[in-house]
Motif scaffolding. Structure first.
Motif, mmCIF file in Angstrom:
data_model
loop_
_atom_site.group_PDB
_atom_site.id
_atom_site.type_symbol
_atom_site.label_atom_id
_atom_site.label_comp_id
_atom_site.label_asym_id
_atom_site.label_seq_id
_atom_site.Cartn_x
_atom_site.Cartn_y
_atom_site.Cartn_z
ATOM 1 N N THR A 1 12.233 9.581 2.046
ATOM 2 C CA THR A 1 13.137 8.446 2.104
ATOM 3 C C THR A 1 13.985 8.561 3.361
ATOM 4 O O THR A 1 14.211 9.655 3.882
ATOM 5 C CB THR A 1 14.027 8.404 0.856
ATOM 6 N N SER A 2 14.424 7.424 3.857
ATOM 7 C CA SER A 2 15.251 7.481 5.060
ATOM 8 C C SER A 2 16.724 7.593 4.680
ATOM 9 O O SER A 2 17.584 7.643 5.527
ATOM 10 C CB SER A 2 15.020 6.227 5.899
ATOM 11 N N ARG A 3 17.007 7.604 3.374
ATOM 12 C CA ARG A 3 18.409 7.547 2.955
ATOM 13 C C ARG A 3 19.009 8.903 2.619
ATOM 14 O O ARG A 3 20.177 8.983 2.327
ATOM 15 C CB ARG A 3 18.539 6.627 1.742
ATOM 16 N N ALA A 4 18.187 9.943 2.623
ATOM 17 C CA ALA A 4 18.767 11.243 2.282
ATOM 18 C C ALA A 4 18.172 12.303 3.181
ATOM 19 O O ALA A 4 17.143 12.093 3.818
ATOM 20 C CB ALA A 4 18.477 11.581 0.816
ATOM 21 N N HIS B 1 9.712 12.529 -11.221
ATOM 22 C CA HIS B 1 9.123 11.208 -11.417
ATOM 23 C C HIS B 1 8.002 11.346 -12.434
ATOM 24 O O HIS B 1 7.270 12.321 -12.414
ATOM 25 C CB HIS B 1 8.516 10.660 -10.117
ATOM 26 N N ASP B 2 7.867 10.353 -13.300
ATOM 27 C CA ASP B 2 6.794 10.402 -14.289
ATOM 28 C C ASP B 2 5.959 9.142 -14.213
ATOM 29 O O ASP B 2 6.463 8.074 -13.896
ATOM 30 C CB ASP B 2 7.383 10.502 -15.698
ATOM 31 N N ALA B 3 4.699 9.303 -14.529
ATOM 32 C CA ALA B 3 3.856 8.121 -14.679
ATOM 33 C C ALA B 3 2.978 8.337 -15.892
ATOM 34 O O ALA B 3 2.434 9.428 -16.085
ATOM 35 C CB ALA B 3 3.008 7.908 -13.436
ATOM 36 N N GLU C 1 0.877 -1.178 0.000
ATOM 37 C CA GLU C 1 0.000 0.000 0.000
ATOM 38 C C GLU C 1 0.912 1.224 0.000
ATOM 39 O O GLU C 1 1.306 1.709 1.052
ATOM 40 C CB GLU C 1 -0.888 -0.002 1.231
ATOM 41 N N PRO C 2 1.266 1.703 -1.176
ATOM 42 C CA PRO C 2 2.265 2.769 -1.245
ATOM 43 C C PRO C 2 1.705 4.097 -0.754
ATOM 44 O O PRO C 2 0.517 4.367 -0.878
ATOM 45 C CB PRO C 2 2.592 2.842 -2.740
ATOM 46 N N GLN D 1 11.748 6.600 -3.550
ATOM 47 C CA GLN D 1 11.505 6.502 -4.990
ATOM 48 C C GLN D 1 10.467 5.443 -5.374
ATOM 49 O O GLN D 1 9.535 5.709 -6.117
ATOM 50 C CB GLN D 1 12.817 6.198 -5.695
ATOM 51 N N GLY D 2 10.643 4.230 -4.845
ATOM 52 C CA GLY D 2 9.758 3.128 -5.257
ATOM 53 C C GLY D 2 8.306 3.441 -4.977
ATOM 54 O O GLY D 2 7.439 3.327 -5.847
ATOM 55 N N ASP D 3 8.044 3.860 -3.752
ATOM 56 C CA ASP D 3 6.673 4.168 -3.377
ATOM 57 C C ASP D 3 6.130 5.330 -4.186
ATOM 58 O O ASP D 3 4.975 5.319 -4.613
ATOM 59 C CB ASP D 3 6.598 4.490 -1.882
ATOM 60 N N ALA D 4 6.974 6.352 -4.384
ATOM 61 C CA ALA D 4 6.501 7.530 -5.103
ATOM 62 C C ALA D 4 6.024 7.133 -6.496
ATOM 63 O O ALA D 4 4.989 7.610 -6.974
ATOM 64 C CB ALA D 4 7.610 8.564 -5.200
ATOM 65 N N GLU D 5 6.763 6.229 -7.132
ATOM 66 C CA GLU D 5 6.347 5.854 -8.479
ATOM 67 C C GLU D 5 5.032 5.084 -8.485
ATOM 68 O O GLU D 5 4.180 5.287 -9.350
ATOM 69 C CB GLU D 5 7.462 5.055 -9.159
#
Lengths: 430, 510
Positions: A65-68, B503-505, A59-60, B469-473
């Motif tokens: 992000t936790s990386r930046a 990001h594009d979709a 469920e996005p 990134q992954g979730d955003a896409e």
């Protein structure tokens, strides 16, 4: 303030959500079910714990992000830090500490939950179908359900139908002009009035005659007559009950190791589960044989050993006898599965095959022969029995033959045998 | 009253029954309303089993919920954790509604039920009713009726348009739920008329439908669209932070029922928005209230010593705050922080130190602790509450310190509990409770109406915190499904206005 006791409310409010969830994750759950079933026996699957990958269940949400990025955290429990101290960066960039990797190496994306036994078996046996053979019907002796079937004029008092009875009584009374109680009462009242007032003999005589006529009539026409009475009628409808009997034939001579018996047992279990999903009533008959065959109970079948030679035809004879005495062909669907390591006394092969072709196969819905081998799978070419059965199969009889060496092969073989998709099944029948 | 005190004696480990529950409620009411002056909605207490508690969990705490697989997933996970003893269930769930519904578990002992009543039926209830955010942004009176409408509306949609279509729509709407909140302008949040308005909209469409409009010339003629960008944005109401609102009103290809479903999801997101912002205060308020009430009940002899110890056992485990280097540390415990701050306010009001008189001149030594607390409960949220009331004494007690993390090099300690550090720590902690800072700031900035109708979004990046990134896409893909055309999200540095990433979709093929 109100206190409401909700404990007795219907349970399973989220059942619809659960079904949607299982449908959503169906593919992954199926894979997980297959995998789980390779590990343990199917019948012990009571509420199987399933682990699936979380991909299709993701469920996005948009989040950082936790990386930046540059962050300031406020944390409690300072012991000896002062302003300007540096703390080495924690290895995985978490900075939070605390949680350790779980022992069985689950990743965070994995999703655990428990499938109920029904859900498990449904998924497990999904897409499997009985071979398209004639499904034999219906034992007539088995069960009846009483069902309402109109009304009758005779019956027991407890079945009396008051509404019908009174309706008949009323219409009969109207049709026959039975005087009503109110009519009689009116005349009696008038007579009483005459008695009290001045005598009018003429009128009184008339009334008396009328009263007597009406009274006589109402006595002649009863309020409820036997012909009014109706009873509820029930009819016993025979319930079609499809029954199946499953014959487990196994060679128990010394050459069958525990491992081979275990393989056979797993196959029988699968077959039993499968049949009991399709038939309401499944009987299991265990026939074991060495050079003689006996019908035994399950415990003996799997666990006691016998010594002696191996004559397959004895098992067929025994099965034939049991069929004839207990399972009349019209009433039972017969399934048989034979497990053996392929040994047979060479002299017996021809007889066994002919018995199979003439007596067993015509009476069976389905006959499966499972040749179980040692785990290492050393094969010195096809066995005698295998070659004999192969000829039977090539002659176009409904017999399925398979070799199995390892536990993990049981389920794929079983699926091949009963796959709904005919091409898979036929290809497997080679 | 004396009669009741005579009959109600709560012992440790004793089972509860309905009479006792009622008596306990009356006792608590006397303390909470009479002595503490709380203001609550009428309460409805519902006794449920563990399985029903799991049910309530899975539908994000609302008693009525439409159907969706994600609730099934939540149920399956919670059930699995619960069955394997990895997690125990909450003692209660409380719903911000009028009447306020409190679910309590049948397994609780009588002492626990008393605690739960004080905590939820009075503490949370008071907070829901009086806190400004809840008063402004949620409609406690209408939520249950609205959820009833939402549930049956979505069930009807499933019947009419198929479960798969509704599921796809809800998936997309859920992905955008936290961007479906109006943070600044206050729109109308009365839920009562929602159902009526939905019906009216449908009726109006049917009444005014005229197929002739479709045939009018000029519709397909030369475009008369304003090409001036500023004018176009004004007409579209851009920029817009509430993505679901924008889609509901402006997405060109959605059907009316799809707009209504988006509206439902948006309303639910809006309903929960104040809870996100006041988690620490809400729990702190409820914990403070139950602690006060239970102590008073003990003084009055309603709770015997054993029951009091049972209560203290669970109370202390609720407000336990492990240190940062403890294996059990998982961030600041909102119960612990909230409770500690409220006790601290009580201390400042009643027994202030010299320092407190300098830091909190308006409340130090006033003697009216509960008055100040009620005022704080009504007018603050987590972020402003910390900014206003976190005292140096509490910073010292919790030994708070702030560390700076630039994402690459070693961490630096920026401030500790000393004179120089108090304000820094207070500010940093308040920021970390600020939902607006913790959630990405995303707006729809433009639609390319002259070109390919691409929807343009912007994420204003603060302190270099990019999106995952992954979730955003995945979310953008959902957004493109709803919008019907391409979508682009640009991540723009808030200071330098430089585009850091896009990001594009693509639109789904139709």
């Amino acid at each position: 303030m109100n206190i409401i006791d909700r404990r007795l409310n219907p349970q399973g409010k989220s059942l619809a959500n659960r079904q949607r969830f299982i449908r959503r994750a169906r593919k992954q759950i199926l894979d997980a079910v297959r995998e789980a079933s390779a590990k343990n026996g199917i019948a012990d699957a009571e509420g199987e714990r399933i682990r699936i990958r979380g991909d299709s269940l993701r469920e996005p949400q948009l989040h950082h992000t936790s990386r930046a990025g540059r962050r300031t955290h406020v944390v409690p429990g300072n012991k000896d830090f002062i302003e300007g101290d540096t703390i080495p960066r924690p290895p995985s960039g978490g900075g939070r500490g605390g949680s350790e990797g779980s022992p069985d190496g689950d990743s965070e994306d994995d999703f655990h939950f428990v499938l109920s036994q029904d859900e498990f078996i449904d998924l497990f046996l999904e897409d499997l179908e009985l071979p398209d053979l004639l499904r034999r019907q219906i034992s007539t002796t088995e069960e009846f359900t009483p069902s309402r079937a109109g009304f009758t004029t005779s019956g027991s008092a407890s079945n009396l139908n008051l509404v019908r009875t009174m309706r008949n009584s009323l219409s009969r009374r109207i049709a026959l002009h039975r005087p009503r109680g109110s009519d009689l009462a009116a005349i009696e009242a008038e007579i009483a009035a005459l008695d009290a007032g001045e005598p009018d003999d003429e009128r009184r005589r008339e009334l008396n005659a009328e009263l007597e006529r009406l009274t006589r009539r109402s006595r002649r026409i009863p309020f409820i007559d036997p012909i009014d009475i109706r009873f509820n009628r029930f009819q016993n409808i025979p319930r079609p009950a499809a029954s199946a009997v499953m014959f487990c034939l196994m060679d128990v001579s010394g050459s069958m190791t525990a491992h081979m018996k275990d393989l056979a047992k797993r196959f029988y279990k699968l077959l039993y589960l499968f049949l009991s999903r399709r038939y309401r009533n499944v009987e299991v008959v265990f026939v074991r044989h060495t050079h003689v065959a006996h019908e035994v109970d399950e415990q003996t079948f799997f666990h006691s050993t016998e010594s002696g030679g191996t004559i397959v035809s004895t098992a067929f004879e025994e099965m034939q006898r049991i069929l004839a005495s207990r399972f009349p062909r019209e009433q039972w669907n017969v399934y048989a599965a034979q497990a053996s390591d392929g040994d047979n006394m060479p002299a017996d092969n021809a007889y066994a095959v002919s018995l199979l072709q003439t007596a067993i196969l015509p009476n069976c819905q389905y006959f499966a022969y499972l040749e179980v081998g040692a785990e290492e799978g050393r094969y010195g070419g096809p066995t005698e029995l295998w070659r004999a059965y192969q000829r039977v199969a090539q002659a176009g009889h409904a017999i399925a033959i398979r070799k199995v060496n390892h536990r993990s092969q049981i389920y794929p073989v079983f699926r091949q045998l009963f796959s709904r998709d005919r091409s898979t099944r036929e290809e497997a029948g080679q | 009253m004396s009669v009741i005190t005579d009959t109600l004696r709560i012992k440790a480990g004793a089972d509860w029954d309905f009479t006792q529950l009622q008596l306990a409620h009356d006792e608590i009411e006397a303390v909470a309303l009479g002595e503490m002056g709380l203001d609550i909605y009428p309460t409805q207490i519902e006794v449920i089993t563990a399985e029903q508690m799991l049910d309530a969990y899975s539908s994000i705490g609302l008693p009525l919920m439409y159907r969706h697989w994600s609730f099934g997933k939540r149920f399956a996970r919670d059930e699995s954790l619960y069955r394997h003893g990895l997690r125990s269930l909450a003692y209660e769930i409380v719903i911000n509604s009028d009447p306020c519904i409190v679910y309590i578990m049948e397994e609780n002992t009588m002492a626990m039920q008393t605690l739960v009543l004080a905590h939820a039926a009075f503490g949370h209830n008071h907070f829901f009713k009086t806190n400004n955010l809840f008063r402004q942004w949620t409609d406690a009176g209408g939520i249950l009726a609205y959820m009833d409408f939402a549930k049956s509306y979505i069930a009807r949609c499933e019947e009419k348009y198929g479960e798969a279509a509704v599921e796809r729509l809800l998936d997309a709407a859920h992905a955008l739920m936290s961007q479906g909140v109006s943070r600044y302008p206050r729109r109308n949040f009365s839920l009562e008329d929602e159902e009526k308005r939905a019906a009216e909209r449908r009726a109006e469409q049917q009444r005014t439908f005229n197929d002739l409009w479709r045939t009018l010339p000029g519709q397909h003629g030369p475009a008369r669209r304003p090409t001036d960008a500023a004018e176009r944005r004004r007409l579209l109401g851009l920029p817009e932070e509430n993505l679901l609102y924008f889609l509901e009103k402006k997405a060109p290809l959605l059907k009316p029922w799809q707009r209504e479903v988006l509206r439902i999801v948006r309303h639910i997101g809006q309903y929960f928005y104040p809870q996100k912002q006041t988690k620490m205060m809400n729990e702190g308020c409820a914990t403070y209230v139950h602690y006060k009430v239970m102590n008073r009940l003990h003084e009055r002899g309603v709770l015997d010593d054993g029951a009091m110890l049972e209560f203290l056992h669970s109370h202390t485990s609720v407000v336990f705050q492990p240190d940062f280097d403890d294996r059990r540390y998982g961030g600041l415990n909102p119960y612990a922080l909230g409770f500690a701050m409220m006790q601290d306010i009580e201390r400042i009001a009643e027994r202030p130190s010299e320092e407190d008189r300098i830091w909190f001149p308006e409340i130090a030594g006033s003697g009216d602790a509960i008055g100040h607390l009620r005022e704080a409960w009504a007018n603050y949220r987590d972020e402003s509450f910390i900014r206003q009331f976190l005292s140096p004494a509490l910073i010292r007690k919790l030994r708070l310190f702030s560390i700076f993390d630039d994402g690459q090099s070693d961490l630096t300690v920026k401030a500790i509990h000393n004179e120089r550090g108090y304000r820094q720590i207070r500010g940093a902690l308040a920021d970390s409770f600020d939902v607006v800072r913790q959630e990405p700031e995303i707006e729809i900035v433009d639609v390319d109406l002259d070109g390919d109708r691409r929807l343009l979004l912007q994420h204003r990046v603060h302190s270099g915190m990019l999106l995952e990134q992954g979730d955003a896409e995945l979310v953008l893909q959902h957004l493109a499904t709803l919008w019907g055309y391409d979508v682009r999200l640009a991540e723009v540095d808030a200071v330098t206005e430089r585009v850091l990433r896009t990001h594009d979709a693509g639109a789904p093929s139709r």
